[in-house]
Each structure stands twice: as C-alpha cells, then as structure tokens.
Design a protein around this motif. Structure first.
Motif, PDB file in Angstrom:
ATOM      1  N   ILE A  96      53.659  45.070  29.933  1.00  0.00           N
ATOM      2  CA  ILE A  96      52.413  44.883  30.567  1.00  0.00           C
ATOM      3  C   ILE A  96      52.014  46.010  31.396  1.00  0.00           C
ATOM      4  O   ILE A  96      53.182  46.323  32.266  1.00  0.00           O
ATOM      5  CB  ILE A  96      52.823  43.541  31.505  1.00  0.00           C
ATOM      6  N   GLN A  97      51.153  46.397  31.306  1.00  0.00           N
ATOM      7  CA  GLN A  97      50.563  47.599  32.327  1.00  0.00           C
ATOM      8  C   GLN A  97      49.065  47.105  32.674  1.00  0.00           C
ATOM      9  O   GLN A  97      48.152  46.995  31.941  1.00  0.00           O
ATOM     10  CB  GLN A  97      50.759  48.976  31.347  1.00  0.00           C
ATOM     11  N   ASN A  98      48.821  47.574  34.119  1.00  0.00           N
ATOM     12  CA  ASN A  98      47.588  47.308  34.582  1.00  0.00           C
ATOM     13  C   ASN A  98      46.766  46.195  33.938  1.00  0.00           C
ATOM     14  O   ASN A  98      45.677  46.162  33.557  1.00  0.00           O
ATOM     15  CB  ASN A  98      46.581  48.641  34.010  1.00  0.00           C
ATOM     16  N   GLU A  99      47.511  45.069  34.160  1.00  0.00           N
ATOM     17  CA  GLU A  99      46.893  43.705  33.888  1.00  0.00           C
ATOM     18  C   GLU A  99      46.474  43.522  32.395  1.00  0.00           C
ATOM     19  O   GLU A  99      45.884  42.622  32.006  1.00  0.00           O
ATOM     20  CB  GLU A  99      45.665  43.545  34.763  1.00  0.00           C
ATOM     21  N   GLN A 100      47.156  44.659  31.542  1.00  0.00           N
ATOM     22  CA  GLN A 100      46.953  44.055  30.053  1.00  0.00           C
ATOM     23  C   GLN A 100      48.169  43.986  29.374  1.00  0.00           C
ATOM     24  O   GLN A 100      49.406  44.891  29.756  1.00  0.00           O
ATOM     25  CB  GLN A 100      46.430  45.651  29.660  1.00  0.00           C
ATOM     26  N   ILE A 101      48.348  43.236  28.602  1.00  0.00           N
ATOM     27  CA  ILE A 101      49.494  42.859  27.577  1.00  0.00           C
ATOM     28  C   ILE A 101      49.301  43.698  26.449  1.00  0.00           C
ATOM     29  O   ILE A 101      48.452  43.632  25.668  1.00  0.00           O
ATOM     30  CB  ILE A 101      49.457  41.513  27.306  1.00  0.00           C
ATOM     31  N   LYS A 102      50.234  44.530  26.250  1.00  0.00           N
ATOM     32  CA  LYS A 102      50.341  45.419  25.046  1.00  0.00           C
ATOM     33  C   LYS A 102      51.402  44.980  23.966  1.00  0.00           C
ATOM     34  O   LYS A 102      52.508  44.937  24.335  1.00  0.00           O
ATOM     35  CB  LYS A 102      50.435  46.694  25.313  1.00  0.00           C
ATOM     36  N   ILE A 103      51.000  44.672  22.832  1.00  0.00           N
ATOM     37  CA  ILE A 103      51.818  44.046  21.731  1.00  0.00           C
ATOM     38  C   ILE A 103      51.800  45.086  20.842  1.00  0.00           C
ATOM     39  O   ILE A 103      50.942  45.685  20.040  1.00  0.00           O
ATOM     40  CB  ILE A 103      51.352  42.688  21.077  1.00  0.00           C
ATOM     41  N   SER A 104      53.103  45.803  20.614  1.00  0.00           N
ATOM     42  CA  SER A 104      53.511  46.789  20.003  1.00  0.00           C
ATOM     43  C   SER A 104      53.368  46.591  18.466  1.00  0.00           C
ATOM     44  O   SER A 104      54.230  45.605  18.121  1.00  0.00           O
ATOM     45  CB  SER A 104      54.607  47.700  20.184  1.00  0.00           C
ATOM     46  N   LEU A 105      52.479  47.088  17.579  1.00  0.00           N
ATOM     47  CA  LEU A 105      52.477  46.614  16.177  1.00  0.00           C
ATOM     48  C   LEU A 105      53.285  47.510  15.255  1.00  0.00           C
ATOM     49  O   LEU A 105      53.223  47.502  14.115  1.00  0.00           O
ATOM     50  CB  LEU A 105      50.976  46.740  15.696  1.00  0.00           C
ATOM     51  N   LYS A 106      54.277  48.452  15.949  1.00  0.00           N
ATOM     52  CA  LYS A 106      54.802  49.465  14.951  1.00  0.00           C
ATOM     53  C   LYS A 106      55.995  48.554  14.336  1.00  0.00           C
ATOM     54  O   LYS A 106      56.573  47.637  14.627  1.00  0.00           O
ATOM     55  CB  LYS A 106      55.760  50.416  15.916  1.00  0.00           C
TER      56      LYS A 106
END
Length: 144
Positions: free
Chosen positions: A134-144
């Motif tokens: 979670i960074q800057n009110e964004q949820i980042k889901i890693s697709l790697k």
C-alpha cells in the motif's frame, strides 16, 4: 455483450442470492467490481474502492483488467491487511464466485476461504495469492 462479461458485470453473488434467497443478498451489499490499472507488474486499485457511501468498509472487491484471464478477489481485513486471490479454481480452472468470506467453484463445488485455503474439495490445492503493498492510498497487487 458476451455472457461471461454480463455475468461478471452483474455479480455472481447477487445472481445467486436472488435465485436462492434473500439471505445471500447481504453479501451483495458490500460487493463491488473494480477495473484495476496495470502499472509495470502491479495491478493497482485505490484504497477508497473499499469505502461505501455510508462510510463503512466493504469486506472485499473483485478486481479485473482486460489483460487478466481471471479476476482477483481482494479482501480487506484491516487498514493494513489485505488478501489478493486469483479467482481460478485449482481443480479444473473454472472461474470462482464470491459469497462473503468464501469463494466457491460453480463447476464442482470446491470452496476456499478468504485467505485462499481449500475448505472443501474436490480441489486439493490452495488458490494463487499475490503480494500486496500500500503506497499513497493505492493498493498494489504484484502480478509477478
């Protein structure tokens, strides 16, 4: 509109609840289908996607993107704890349906909890999960 797109748009849980009783409709209240943006190797959705009009939080959202074969169910447990699950049954690859805190396979009835762990077969392998930041009110889901 193709059948698969129509069903995704309407929401499997809501259709099932309408057909099988109002008890399941409670899960529709908190469900939301979101189009996530892909940035580098991350699927990105705003944290605000979990906030409902009454300022309560949804338990989960279903995130899709045209580049993904299957959507991802994103559960919220707390402000900092989430679980991202590929909505693909590990038994024979059918797209899963979300019913509150569980995902169910419409093909053969396999069930998974909100962490992706098999609860009932015939599937015997847990769902694919994705790392989340979670960074800057964004949820980042890693697709790697």
């Amino acid at each position: 509109m193709e059948r698969k797109d129509f069903l995704k748009t309407c929401g499997f849980a809501c259709l099932g609840g309408a057909l099988f009783g109002s008890g399941l409709l409670a899960s529709c209240k908190s469900a939301q289908l979101i189009t996530g943006n892909i940035s580098n190797s991350d699927l990105v959705v705003p944290v605000s996607s979990f906030i409902m009009k009454d300022k309560n939080f949804r338990k989960y959202i279903v995130v899709h993107n045209e580049l993904l074969e299957y959507p991802i169910c994103l559960y919220r447990f707390s402000e900092t704890e989430y679980s991202a699950l590929l909505m693909k049954c590990t038994h024979q690859g059918a797209e899963l349906q979300v019913f509150g805190d569980r995902l169910e396979c419409p093909a053969h009835g396999s069930e998974f909890n909100n962490k992706g762990v098999v609860q009932n077969g015939p599937a015997d392998t847990n769902l694919r999960t994705f790392p989340i930041t979670i960074q800057n009110e964004q949820i980042k889901i890693s697709l790697k």
